[in-house]
Write a protein that holds these residues in place. Structure first.
Motif, PDB file in Angstrom:
ATOM      1  N   TRP A 260       0.848  -1.188   0.000  1.00  0.00           N
ATOM      2  CA  TRP A 260       0.000   0.000   0.000  1.00  0.00           C
ATOM      3  C   TRP A 260       0.886   1.242   0.000  1.00  0.00           C
ATOM      4  O   TRP A 260       1.875   1.320   0.722  1.00  0.00           O
TER       5      TRP A 260
ATOM      6  N   GLU B 197      -0.657   6.497   1.576  1.00  0.00           N
ATOM      7  CA  GLU B 197      -1.625   6.075   2.577  1.00  0.00           C
ATOM      8  C   GLU B 197      -2.180   7.194   3.450  1.00  0.00           C
ATOM      9  O   GLU B 197      -3.149   6.983   4.183  1.00  0.00           O
TER      10      GLU B 197
ATOM     11  N   TYR C 253      -3.439   0.343  -3.445  1.00  0.00           N
ATOM     12  CA  TYR C 253      -2.793  -0.971  -3.405  1.00  0.00           C
ATOM     13  C   TYR C 253      -2.115  -1.268  -4.731  1.00  0.00           C
ATOM     14  O   TYR C 253      -2.649  -0.996  -5.809  1.00  0.00           O
TER      15      TYR C 253
END
Length: 254
Positions: free
Chosen positions: A187, A190, A209
């Protein structure tokens, strides 16, 4: 005696996914539901060590009792096993989750927290997730597969320390089922920073992702991308056994 099926999730007792699951499996046995009173996505295997927990009966009919809990998905399983189950469940089911729990998402997932808790109690446990975050997602295409997997696990059980992570692609029909390993993925991006009108910064955890091995055909991400149901056997024991001998070698040299 009919099997006792314990069901929980991380989307809350009111979510369409868990209520669709109840409808799909209610004829298999006696159903006990204990699920969070509101969404608890991303809680993994967290439990409440400092918050008093409460249970509330939400629905009751012949063969099915539904309770809610103000805690985490794992809290729900622990309370159900301690306070609600008339006997040891024959299976623990998590889901059906709104959104996939493939690859590293499995580590964050409250749905997987449900089945990991069941698995740590040596109860056969299965998580079901659909690649659709919408509140009104269509779970009907999953019915045949959910019932087939449930029937097989009730019949044959699962090895000690192994639970199943089952993910469905967003499709009206599936090409079949593939047994897969979890993909290596990461990921990124974020954190989103925002400025509050009162003069301080606050943050949203979001992210994008990335499948770090998109060409690998033995992964859950590949299966979902190509229209297959992905089943990933997941172990509670996270020991890297190959590293044990390497570490012993390092210690002998020191």
């Amino acid at each position: 005696m009919k099997p006792l099926i314990l069901i929980s999730n991380d989307d809350g007792y009111h979510a369409k996914g868990i209520n669709s699951l109840i409808d799909m499996v209610s004829d298999f046995g006696e159903i006990l539901v204990c699920a969070p009173e509101s969404a608890r996505s991303g809680f993994s295997t967290a439990f409440s060590a400092t918050t008093p927990l409460r249970l509330k009966l939400r629905r009751k009919r012949e063969g099915m009792n539904m309770w809610s809990c103000n805690g985490t998905p794992v809290d729900c399983v622990k309370l159900a096993l301690s306070e609600l189950c008339p006997r040891r469940p024959d299976i623990v089911i998590g889901g059906i989750n709104h959104g996939d729990n493939a690859s590293v998402n499995s580590h964050y997932s409250g749905t997987m927290g449900v089945v990991r808790e069941g698995c740590m109690k040596y109860i056969p446990s299965v998580a079901f997730s659909l690649c659709d975050h919408r509140d009104e997602a269509d779970f009907e295409p999953l019915r045949k597969y959910v019932r087939t997997i449930l029937s097989g696990v009730l019949r044959d059980g699962l090895p000690k320390g192994v639970c199943l992570n089952v993910n469905f692609p967003l499709a009206s029909e599936f090409k079949g089922i593939k047994a897969c390993r979890m993909a290596h993925g990461t990921w990124g991006s974020e954190v989103v920073r925002a400025r509050h009108p009162r003069g301080y910064d606050y943050f949203w955890l979001v992210g994008k992702y990335t499948n770090d091995e998109p060409e690998a055909e033995d992964t859950d991400n590949w299966a979902l991308t190509h229209g297959y149901v992905a089943i990933t056997p997941t172990t509670i024991d996270v020991t890297d056994y190959e590293m044990i001998d390497k570490i012993k070698g390092i210690l002998r040299k020191s």
